[in-house]
Design a protein around this motif. Structure first.
Motif, mmCIF file in Angstrom:
data_model
loop_
_atom_site.group_PDB
_atom_site.id
_atom_site.type_symbol
_atom_site.label_atom_id
_atom_site.label_comp_id
_atom_site.label_asym_id
_atom_site.label_seq_id
_atom_site.Cartn_x
_atom_site.Cartn_y
_atom_site.Cartn_z
ATOM 1 N N LEU A 44 5.739 141.322 82.286
ATOM 2 C CA LEU A 44 6.939 142.127 82.080
ATOM 3 C C LEU A 44 7.344 142.180 80.611
ATOM 4 N N VAL A 45 7.185 141.073 79.905
ATOM 5 C CA VAL A 45 7.500 141.076 78.472
ATOM 6 C C VAL A 45 6.527 141.968 77.723
ATOM 7 N N LEU A 46 5.242 141.877 78.055
ATOM 8 C CA LEU A 46 4.261 142.750 77.402
ATOM 9 C C LEU A 46 4.540 144.211 77.719
ATOM 10 N N ASP A 47 4.953 144.491 78.934
ATOM 11 C CA ASP A 47 5.297 145.861 79.303
ATOM 12 C C ASP A 47 6.526 146.328 78.547
ATOM 13 N N ALA A 48 7.476 145.454 78.351
ATOM 14 C CA ALA A 48 8.692 145.827 77.638
ATOM 15 C C ALA A 48 8.378 146.214 76.204
ATOM 16 N N TYR A 49 7.422 145.555 75.590
ATOM 17 C CA TYR A 49 7.037 145.887 74.220
ATOM 18 C C TYR A 49 5.882 146.884 74.175
ATOM 19 N N LYS A 50 5.531 147.472 75.314
ATOM 20 C CA LYS A 50 4.537 148.521 75.458
ATOM 21 C C LYS A 50 3.130 148.087 75.057
ATOM 22 N N PHE A 51 2.780 146.810 75.269
ATOM 23 C CA PHE A 51 1.410 146.392 75.065
ATOM 24 C C PHE A 51 0.583 146.664 76.316
ATOM 25 N N HIS A 105 6.007 150.442 87.777
ATOM 26 C CA HIS A 105 7.401 150.341 88.198
ATOM 27 C C HIS A 105 8.209 149.345 87.376
ATOM 28 N N ALA A 106 7.780 149.049 86.148
ATOM 29 C CA ALA A 106 8.470 148.036 85.351
ATOM 30 C C ALA A 106 9.254 148.647 84.199
ATOM 31 N N LYS A 107 9.727 149.859 84.366
ATOM 32 C CA LYS A 107 10.490 150.500 83.299
ATOM 33 C C LYS A 107 11.813 149.799 83.037
ATOM 34 N N PHE A 108 12.329 149.108 84.043
ATOM 35 C CA PHE A 108 13.614 148.442 83.874
ATOM 36 C C PHE A 108 13.525 147.371 82.786
ATOM 37 N N VAL A 157 15.105 145.646 77.285
ATOM 38 C CA VAL A 157 14.824 145.208 75.913
ATOM 39 C C VAL A 157 15.395 146.205 74.917
ATOM 40 N N LEU A 158 15.207 147.487 75.185
ATOM 41 C CA LEU A 158 15.682 148.491 74.237
ATOM 42 C C LEU A 158 17.206 148.511 74.149
ATOM 43 N N THR A 159 17.888 148.327 75.272
ATOM 44 C CA THR A 159 19.347 148.308 75.207
ATOM 45 C C THR A 159 19.857 147.039 74.553
ATOM 46 N N SER A 160 19.169 145.932 74.736
ATOM 47 C CA SER A 160 19.627 144.702 74.083
ATOM 48 C C SER A 160 19.347 144.728 72.591
ATOM 49 N N LEU A 161 18.322 145.473 72.158
ATOM 50 C CA LEU A 161 18.030 145.576 70.724
ATOM 51 C C LEU A 161 19.124 146.336 69.977
ATOM 52 N N GLN A 162 19.844 147.217 70.662
ATOM 53 C CA GLN A 162 20.909 147.980 70.015
ATOM 54 C C GLN A 162 22.003 147.073 69.482
ATOM 55 N N TYR A 163 22.285 146.002 70.185
ATOM 56 C CA TYR A 163 23.411 145.146 69.845
ATOM 57 C C TYR A 163 23.016 143.942 68.999
ATOM 58 N N MET A 164 21.737 143.831 68.671
ATOM 59 C CA MET A 164 21.292 142.702 67.861
ATOM 60 C C MET A 164 21.506 142.991 66.382
#
Length: 135
Positions: free
Chosen positions: A39-46, A51-54, A59-66
């Motif tokens: 799931l982490v690799l999928d989140a970073y598109k490796f 069905h793991a778009k969530f 990750v992308l929404t949490s990066l906005q606030y970092m």
């Protein structure tokens, strides 16, 4: 006699159950570890899971606030402002249009070279035919 956990042969009944629980928990732990890694690799598109778009969205929404400095330190990449991003996009579009223009010119030169090559081939065949006629 014995305790309540003993059966007729004197062995403990709970030992088999405890062994099963240990093995099942170990298997579940390994499975969850691999699922988390995927799931982490999928989140970073490796890798991509259907069905793991969530996870990617999370990750992308949490990066906005970092803090951008934290992201830069973690990834080693520079975080751009909107103005820098827009200027880079406009430069990219300009460069792409220039490349398309140059590709058109290259295609024209290539077609003229092919045409000259075909003309030369035709002239060679005509010269050979004239040599045969002259001989």
């Amino acid at each position: 006699m014995g305790s309540d956990n003993d059966d007729a042969s004197g062995k403990r009944k709970g030992r088999k159950v405890w062994l099963f629980v240990k093995n099942a928990s170990m298997a579940l732990t390994v499975f969850m570890f691999f699922l988390t890694v995927i799931l982490v690799l999928d989140a970073y598109k490796f890798v991509s899971i259907r069905h793991a778009k969530f996870a990617r969205k999370k990750v992308l929404t949490s990066l906005q606030y970092m803090d951008p400095a934290l992201i830069e330190a973690h990834t080693g990449m520079k975080v751009l402002t909107n103005e820098e991003f827009e200027s880079l996009n406009s430069e990219l579009e300009e460069t792409r249009s220039k490349i398309r223009e140059m590709n058109g010119q290259v295609q024209q030169k290539y077609s003229s070279v092919l045409k000259a090559q075909m003309d030369l081939q035709n002239m060679k065949s005509e010269i050979e035919e004239l040599k045969k006629v002259a001989a």
